[in-house]
Design a protein around this motif. Sequence first.
Motif, PDB file in Angstrom:
ATOM      1  N   CYS A   9       0.846  -1.259   0.036  1.00 49.99           N
ATOM      2  CA  CYS A   9       0.079   0.133   0.069  1.00 49.99           C
ATOM      3  C   CYS A   9       0.757   1.304   0.056  1.00 49.99           C
ATOM      4  O   CYS A   9       0.195   2.361   0.050  1.00 49.99           O
ATOM      5  CB  CYS A   9      -0.838  -0.096   1.244  1.00 49.99           C
ATOM      6  SG  CYS A   9      -0.062   0.158   2.825  1.00 49.99           S
ATOM      7  N   HIS A  10       2.303   1.042   0.125  1.00 49.91           N
ATOM      8  CA  HIS A  10       2.926   2.242   0.125  1.00 49.91           C
ATOM      9  C   HIS A  10       2.887   3.346   1.314  1.00 49.91           C
ATOM     10  O   HIS A  10       3.274   4.455   1.527  1.00 49.91           O
ATOM     11  CB  HIS A  10       3.211   3.083  -1.150  1.00 49.91           C
ATOM     12  CG  HIS A  10       3.413   2.017  -2.381  1.00 49.91           C
ATOM     13  ND1 HIS A  10       4.304   1.501  -2.613  1.00 49.91           N
ATOM     14  CD2 HIS A  10       2.393   1.878  -3.045  1.00 49.91           C
ATOM     15  CE1 HIS A  10       4.270   0.737  -3.657  1.00 49.91           C
ATOM     16  NE2 HIS A  10       3.038   0.946  -4.134  1.00 49.91           N
ATOM     17  N   GLU A  11       2.313   2.776   2.353  1.00 45.09           N
ATOM     18  CA  GLU A  11       2.076   3.595   3.632  1.00 45.09           C
ATOM     19  C   GLU A  11       3.402   3.263   4.335  1.00 45.09           C
ATOM     20  O   GLU A  11       4.058   2.201   4.240  1.00 45.09           O
ATOM     21  CB  GLU A  11       0.588   2.969   4.517  1.00 45.09           C
ATOM     22  CG  GLU A  11      -0.186   3.983   3.567  1.00 45.09           C
ATOM     23  CD  GLU A  11      -0.184   5.127   3.735  1.00 45.09           C
ATOM     24  OE1 GLU A  11      -0.199   6.161   4.762  1.00 45.09           O
ATOM     25  OE2 GLU A  11      -0.653   5.895   2.753  1.00 45.09           O
ATOM     26  N   PRO A  12       3.765   3.826   5.519  1.00 43.91           N
ATOM     27  CA  PRO A  12       4.874   3.519   6.396  1.00 43.91           C
ATOM     28  C   PRO A  12       4.876   2.153   6.965  1.00 43.91           C
ATOM     29  O   PRO A  12       3.836   1.818   7.494  1.00 43.91           O
ATOM     30  CB  PRO A  12       4.866   4.732   7.438  1.00 43.91           C
ATOM     31  CG  PRO A  12       3.972   5.458   7.132  1.00 43.91           C
ATOM     32  CD  PRO A  12       2.988   5.236   6.203  1.00 43.91           C
ATOM     33  N   ALA A  13       5.938   1.598   7.028  1.00 44.74           N
ATOM     34  CA  ALA A  13       5.945   0.113   7.834  1.00 44.74           C
ATOM     35  C   ALA A  13       7.231  -0.073   8.202  1.00 44.74           C
ATOM     36  O   ALA A  13       8.296   0.346   7.855  1.00 44.74           O
ATOM     37  CB  ALA A  13       5.786  -1.006   6.669  1.00 44.74           C
ATOM     38  N   ASN A  14       7.262  -1.025   9.176  1.00 44.85           N
ATOM     39  CA  ASN A  14       8.519  -1.484   9.717  1.00 44.85           C
ATOM     40  C   ASN A  14       8.908  -2.634   9.158  1.00 44.85           C
ATOM     41  O   ASN A  14      10.077  -3.476   9.805  1.00 44.85           O
ATOM     42  CB  ASN A  14       8.549  -1.179  11.401  1.00 44.85           C
ATOM     43  CG  ASN A  14       7.880  -2.009  11.837  1.00 44.85           C
ATOM     44  OD1 ASN A  14       7.164  -3.024  11.514  1.00 44.85           O
ATOM     45  ND2 ASN A  14       7.495  -1.579  13.405  1.00 44.85           N
ATOM     46  N   GLN A  15       8.267  -3.310   8.372  1.00 44.96           N
ATOM     47  CA  GLN A  15       8.597  -4.693   7.647  1.00 44.96           C
ATOM     48  C   GLN A  15       8.166  -4.385   6.065  1.00 44.96           C
ATOM     49  O   GLN A  15       7.744  -3.486   5.988  1.00 44.96           O
ATOM     50  CB  GLN A  15       7.540  -5.759   8.229  1.00 44.96           C
ATOM     51  CG  GLN A  15       8.264  -5.948   9.871  1.00 44.96           C
ATOM     52  CD  GLN A  15       7.249  -7.098  10.487  1.00 44.96           C
ATOM     53  OE1 GLN A  15       6.214  -7.211   9.952  1.00 44.96           O
ATOM     54  NE2 GLN A  15       7.519  -7.165  11.695  1.00 44.96           N
ATOM     55  N   GLU A  16       8.766  -5.404   5.495  1.00 42.71           N
ATOM     56  CA  GLU A  16       8.019  -5.262   4.047  1.00 42.71           C
ATOM     57  C   GLU A  16       6.679  -4.983   4.070  1.00 42.71           C
ATOM     58  O   GLU A  16       6.170  -4.169   3.075  1.00 42.71           O
ATOM     59  CB  GLU A  16       8.428  -6.684   3.372  1.00 42.71           C
ATOM     60  CG  GLU A  16       9.918  -6.659   2.748  1.00 42.71           C
ATOM     61  CD  GLU A  16       9.979  -7.875   1.594  1.00 42.71           C
ATOM     62  OE1 GLU A  16       9.093  -8.603   1.547  1.00 42.71           O
ATOM     63  OE2 GLU A  16      10.632  -7.675   0.863  1.00 42.71           O
ATOM     64  N   VAL A  17       5.883  -5.772   4.700  1.00 35.81           N
ATOM     65  CA  VAL A  17       4.204  -5.439   4.404  1.00 35.81           C
ATOM     66  C   VAL A  17       3.805  -4.918   5.876  1.00 35.81           C
ATOM     67  O   VAL A  17       4.317  -5.417   6.835  1.00 35.81           O
ATOM     68  CB  VAL A  17       3.790  -6.935   4.252  1.00 35.81           C
ATOM     69  CG1 VAL A  17       2.044  -6.527   4.004  1.00 35.81           C
ATOM     70  CG2 VAL A  17       4.171  -7.248   2.771  1.00 35.81           C
ATOM     71  N   CYS A  18       3.105  -3.598   5.795  1.00 32.00           N
ATOM     72  CA  CYS A  18       2.578  -3.106   6.994  1.00 32.00           C
ATOM     73  C   CYS A  18       1.499  -4.089   7.752  1.00 32.00           C
ATOM     74  O   CYS A  18       1.108  -5.165   6.985  1.00 32.00           O
ATOM     75  CB  CYS A  18       2.024  -1.668   6.802  1.00 32.00           C
ATOM     76  SG  CYS A  18       0.420  -1.775   5.921  1.00 32.00           S
ATOM     77  N   HIS A  19       1.441  -3.837   9.018  1.00 29.26           N
ATOM     78  CA  HIS A  19       0.309  -4.557   9.696  1.00 29.26           C
ATOM     79  C   HIS A  19      -0.983  -4.483   9.289  1.00 29.26           C
ATOM     80  O   HIS A  19      -1.680  -5.630   9.178  1.00 29.26           O
ATOM     81  CB  HIS A  19       0.395  -4.068  11.017  1.00 29.26           C
ATOM     82  CG  HIS A  19       1.481  -4.330  12.039  1.00 29.26           C
ATOM     83  ND1 HIS A  19       1.894  -5.392  11.981  1.00 29.26           N
ATOM     84  CD2 HIS A  19       2.382  -3.551  12.586  1.00 29.26           C
ATOM     85  CE1 HIS A  19       3.162  -5.516  12.733  1.00 29.26           C
ATOM     86  NE2 HIS A  19       3.391  -4.394  13.091  1.00 29.26           N
ATOM     87  N   ALA A  20      -1.611  -3.265   8.711  1.00 26.77           N
ATOM     88  CA  ALA A  20      -2.717  -3.325   8.056  1.00 26.77           C
ATOM     89  C   ALA A  20      -2.966  -4.321   6.848  1.00 26.77           C
ATOM     90  O   ALA A  20      -3.990  -4.957   6.818  1.00 26.77           O
ATOM     91  CB  ALA A  20      -3.107  -1.926   7.653  1.00 26.77           C
ATOM     92  N   CYS A  21      -2.040  -4.285   6.198  1.00 26.33           N
ATOM     93  CA  CYS A  21      -1.939  -5.146   4.792  1.00 26.33           C
ATOM     94  C   CYS A  21      -1.765  -6.653   5.424  1.00 26.33           C
ATOM     95  O   CYS A  21      -2.541  -7.551   4.572  1.00 26.33           O
ATOM     96  CB  CYS A  21      -0.828  -4.819   3.845  1.00 26.33           C
ATOM     97  SG  CYS A  21      -1.141  -3.201   3.067  1.00 26.33           S
ATOM     98  N   LYS A  22      -1.156  -6.871   6.233  1.00 19.91           N
ATOM     99  CA  LYS A  22      -1.126  -8.263   6.712  1.00 19.91           C
ATOM    100  C   LYS A  22      -2.538  -8.671   7.360  1.00 19.91           C
ATOM    101  O   LYS A  22      -2.863  -9.970   6.976  1.00 19.91           O
ATOM    102  CB  LYS A  22      -0.024  -8.479   7.988  1.00 19.91           C
ATOM    103  CG  LYS A  22       1.312  -8.623   7.357  1.00 19.91           C
ATOM    104  CD  LYS A  22       2.162  -8.771   8.756  1.00 19.91           C
ATOM    105  CE  LYS A  22       3.686  -8.886   8.266  1.00 19.91           C
ATOM    106  NZ  LYS A  22       4.648  -8.548   9.176  1.00 19.91           N
TER     107      LYS A  22
END
Length: 313
Positions: A292-305
Amino acid sequence: MKCFQCQDKAIIELQHGPVCKNHFIHYFEEKVFKTIQKYQLLEPNDKICVACSGGKDSQTVLYLIKKYLQTHHQDTKNLKVLAIDEGIKGYRNTTLKDLKQFCKEQRVELKILEAKKELKYTLDQALKSLKKKNQLEKPCHICGVWRRYLINKGARELKCTKLVTGHNLDDEAQAVIMNIFKANTSLSAHLGPISGIKDYELFVRRVKPLYFCPEKEVRLYALIKKFPVKFIECPYAEEGYRAAIRDMLNNFENKYKGTKQGVISSFLQILPLIKEKEIKTNTKPLRECKICHEPANQEVCHACKILGVLNEK
Ligand code: SF4
């Protein structure tokens, strides 16, 4: 009880003695304004977004930010309000109704982001669907992830440079204790009157003007000011780990006055050390989520997970 300053009828007993309505209002507003100044929560050119749920904390912080700007001769036209509708039936619709009325009275622009539109599910639907998949997620965990995600996205879309939240002293003391109990020191590094550790272009800095205000003082202020608040509680509130910590801290506070203030004072003394350690050892710096290109501290953000699990057949 009489006010120790003017001998009028006292309405609350503060640490330094009982005070009347007028002296309480003065004390409370001064405390919030001093927090803004001491911790430099706002700068003159900031475009401010106040994250509001419609409850007592958010209405109070919105009212006081506006008052602060006016008393410091700063423009209020860049003040925006952002609310997130997570989709909690019988609760969020009521608080948002109160918020719409309040924003109208205060003449501030309100933007509402709906989880259903942005993330395809309401919180109620997501929990139902996860239950069917035997994935028993805590409502507050998903809600917290979604809210942080949407608030940051919304504030950035509004081109705001500061995001004001209504977190009070009780909220922060609960978060500090939760992180200790769960050994989440790195999460504690993001607490404090200004959240986060470093500036990151996709992330709008969060600030907490009510940081030193106990919940009971915010409640009293909202009541005195007759803000349109129903004081209802989220149906999921009792399910969370936070509720247990809240009850424990309230019990301690009832027995030993000043407990919550003590948690915050001790925490602020060690916060610079926790931040320093986090900067040195953090191996997960903020980046863009590859979905989603929002900030994350991993490859995929928590919301997308979470969405990934919900979308699984
Ligand atoms: Fe969300 Fe939990 Fe708060 Fe309800 S109690 S609004 S589910 S974080």
